[in-house]
Write a protein that holds these residues in place. Structure first.
Motif, PDB file in Angstrom:
ATOM      1  N   ASN A  48       0.725  -1.264   0.002  1.00  0.00           N
ATOM      2  CA  ASN A  48      -0.019   0.072  -0.007  1.00  0.00           C
ATOM      3  C   ASN A  48       1.152   1.307  -0.049  1.00  0.00           C
ATOM      4  O   ASN A  48       0.639   2.065  -0.684  1.00  0.00           O
ATOM      5  N   ASP A 176     -13.964  -7.977   3.356  1.00  0.00           N
ATOM      6  CA  ASP A 176     -12.510  -8.426   3.713  1.00  0.00           C
ATOM      7  C   ASP A 176     -12.348  -9.040   4.836  1.00  0.00           C
ATOM      8  O   ASP A 176     -11.090  -9.707   5.043  1.00  0.00           O
ATOM      9  N   MET A 215     -11.128  -5.560  -4.392  1.00  0.00           N
ATOM     10  CA  MET A 215      -9.472  -5.466  -5.014  1.00  0.00           C
ATOM     11  C   MET A 215      -9.522  -5.774  -6.197  1.00  0.00           C
ATOM     12  O   MET A 215      -8.494  -5.841  -6.939  1.00  0.00           O
ATOM     13  N   VAL A 233     -12.212   0.004  -2.270  1.00  0.00           N
ATOM     14  CA  VAL A 233     -11.282  -0.609  -2.496  1.00  0.00           C
ATOM     15  C   VAL A 233     -10.094  -0.576  -1.414  1.00  0.00           C
ATOM     16  O   VAL A 233      -9.569   0.474  -0.881  1.00  0.00           O
ATOM     17  N   SER A 234     -10.108  -1.817  -0.863  1.00  0.00           N
ATOM     18  CA  SER A 234      -9.165  -1.933   0.219  1.00  0.00           C
ATOM     19  C   SER A 234      -8.648  -3.521   0.402  1.00  0.00           C
ATOM     20  O   SER A 234      -9.511  -4.539   0.261  1.00  0.00           O
ATOM     21  N   ASN A 235      -7.528  -3.752   0.816  1.00  0.00           N
ATOM     22  CA  ASN A 235      -6.828  -4.896   1.501  1.00  0.00           C
ATOM     23  C   ASN A 235      -6.942  -5.240   2.885  1.00  0.00           C
ATOM     24  O   ASN A 235      -6.003  -6.019   3.369  1.00  0.00           O
ATOM     25  N   THR A 247      -3.408  -0.764  -2.752  1.00  0.00           N
ATOM     26  CA  THR A 247      -4.734  -0.205  -3.278  1.00  0.00           C
ATOM     27  C   THR A 247      -4.605   0.471  -4.498  1.00  0.00           C
ATOM     28  O   THR A 247      -5.414   0.743  -5.515  1.00  0.00           O
ATOM     29  N   LEU A 251      -6.804   0.530  -7.884  1.00  0.00           N
ATOM     30  CA  LEU A 251      -7.746   1.293  -7.991  1.00  0.00           C
ATOM     31  C   LEU A 251      -8.037   1.893  -9.548  1.00  0.00           C
ATOM     32  O   LEU A 251      -9.209   1.862  -9.909  1.00  0.00           O
ATOM     33  N   VAL A 266     -11.461   4.454  -1.144  1.00  0.00           N
ATOM     34  CA  VAL A 266     -10.071   3.450  -1.114  1.00  0.00           C
ATOM     35  C   VAL A 266      -9.608   3.852   0.308  1.00  0.00           C
ATOM     36  O   VAL A 266      -9.684   5.316   0.711  1.00  0.00           O
ATOM     37  N   GLY A 268      -5.809   2.776   2.502  1.00  0.00           N
ATOM     38  CA  GLY A 268      -4.553   1.800   2.453  1.00  0.00           C
ATOM     39  C   GLY A 268      -3.412   2.501   2.355  1.00  0.00           C
ATOM     40  O   GLY A 268      -3.117   3.213   1.098  1.00  0.00           O
TER      41      GLY A 268
END
Length: 337
Positions: A48, A176, A215, A233-235, A247, A251, A266, A268
Motif C-alpha cells: 500500500n 474482506d 480489490m 477499494v481495500s486490502n 490499493t 484502483l 479507497v 491503504g
C-alpha cells in the motif's frame, strides 16, 4: 497539543502495540496481528505504501487556481474534504487496551465531525464493539457510519436496521473480514457473499450500503449488479490476506469498471494530503484514513483526531495549489507524472 506531543502521548499509551514510527510503512510491525501490523510477511501493508510512493505529482504553478475547493458530498452529506475516518475495532486486542472501545469510538466520531468530516465505527465478536460505535453515532445525532462484519445475511440486515434507527446516513460491510477466525470461534460466523446475498441485504435495508474490501474489477462489477451504493477499494490494511497488491495499484482498473455507477472509496497507506490527492487522481471519490487517526484518537481523543485531519486538510490544499487542481470532485489523472 501539536502533532509531536500527540505522537509522543500515543506511543506511550500503545505500549508497543504501535511504535508510532516516523514513517508508518509496516516494516517494524510486519506480522503483528493481533496488533497494528500487516498479516504474515506484512507485504500487503508495505505494498500500500509503495504503490502510493510510486505515484508522483507534477508540480505546476502557472495557472489560475487560487482557492481550491476541498468540499464534497458523499451519501447525501456535505464534508469539508473527501476524507472519512476508517472503522477500527478490537481495541483491547490490537492496541493493548490503549483506550477503551467507547473512548475510541467517541474520539473517531466526534473528532471527525469537529474537522468537518465523518467517521466509521467497527464490529467484532464482542457485541460491545458494535454497540459502543452505534452509541457514539447516536450521541452525534447520527453523524457516523457503522461497518458490520460479513455475518449471516439476516444478522447484517438486523444490525443495518439498528444503524438506520440511530440516524446513520449509511452502513457498510467489510467483506474482506470473511476469514476472520475470532468471529467464527465466537459463534458468529463470517464469510464471502454471493451477488444474491448482497442483493438481499440491499433490498432489506433503507440506507446506502457500502461494501469494503474490493480489490478486483469483477468484484466491483458484482457489487454494482447487486445494487450496492458504494465500495471501498481495500486490502484491510494488509491484515486479511498476505501478498496482496497495494490499493493504488488496483484502483485505476476498478474505477474504469464502475466509475459513475457507484461511489468509489479507497484506503491503504494514505498518510498525507498529497496521498489523498493521488488517490483522487486515480479515480476515487473519497478516501478512508485508518492508522493515522488511530494515533490521533489514542494520543489526544477527539481533539487529536481533529488535529490529524486538519493537518491532512492543509496538506491537501497545498497539493492542489501546486498541481493546479481546482476541486476535489474533478482531479485529472494528468496531475500524476
Amino acid at each position: 497539543m501539536n502533532i509531536n506531543s500527540l505522537r509522543t502521548a500515543a506511543r506511550e499509551k500503545f505500549r508497543g502495540a504501535c511504535r508510532v514510527c516516523p514513517i508508518c510503512n509496516g516494516v517494524a510491525c510486519a506480522g503483528e496481528v493481533p496488533g497494528m501490523g500487516g498479516l504474515g510477511t506484512g507485504s500487503g501493508f508495505c505494498h500500500n505504501i509503495q504503490a502510493l510512493a510510486e505515484c508522483r505529482l507534477n508540480l505546476r504553478t502557472v495557472h489560475s487556481v487560487k482557492n481550491p475547493d476541498l468540499s464534497c458530498r458523499i451519501f447525501g452529506i456535505d464534508l469539508a474534504m473527501p476524507v472519512i475516518g476508517a472503522a477500527i475495532g478490537g481495541i483491547a486486542l490490537n492496541m493493548n487496551g490503549a483506550v477503551t472501545e467507547e473512548e475510541y469510538a467517541d474520539a473517531i466520531v466526534t473528532g471527525c465531525r469537529k474537522a468537518g468530516g465523518i467517521g466509521m465505527t467497527g464490529d467484532g465478536p464482542n457485541p460491545v464493539v458494535f454497540d459502543t460505535g452505534l452509541a457514539a453515532i447516536s450521541k452525534e445525532q447520527g453523524w457516523g457510519i457503522p461497518i458490520i462484519k460479513p455475518r449471516e445475511t439476516d444478522k447484517v440486515v438486523e444490525l443495518a436496521k439498528r444503524a438506520a434507527d440511530a440516524g446513520a446516513p449509511a452502513f457498510g460491510m467489510d467483506i474482506d473480514a470473511a476469514a476472520l477466525v475470532n468471529m467464527t470461534n465466537a459463534g458468529q460466523p463470517v464469510g464471502p457473499k454471493t451477488i444474491q446475498e448482497l442483493e438481499y441485504i440491499k433490498n432489506h435495508t433503507s440506507i446506502p450500503f457500502i461494501v469494503k474490501g474490493i480489490m478486483t474489477p469483477d468484484d466491483a462489477e458484482s457489487c454494482w449488479q447487486a445494487g450496492v451504493d458504494a465500495i471501498v477499494v481495500s486490502n484491510h490494511g494488509g491484515r486479511a490476506l498476505d501478498h496482496t497488491p497495494g490499493t493504488a495499484e488496483v484502483l485505476p482498473y476498478i474505477t474504469e469498471a464502475v466509475k459513475g455507477k457507484m461511489t468509489v472509496l479507497v484506503d491503504g497507506g494514505i498518510r498525507s494530503g498529497a496521498d489523498v490527492l493521488k488517490m483522487l487522481a486515480l479515480g476515487a471519490d473519497a478516501v478512508l484514513l485508518g492508522r493515522p487517526l488511530a494515533i490521533g484518537a489514542v494520543g489526544g481523543g477527539a481533539d487529536g483526531v481533529a488535529l490529524v485531519l486538519n493537518k491532512i486538510k492543509t496538506e491537501l490544499n497545498a497539493a492542489m495549489l501546486l498541481t493546479g487542481t481546482a476541486q476535489v470532485s474533478d482531479v485529472p489523472v494528468e496531475i500524476l507524472w
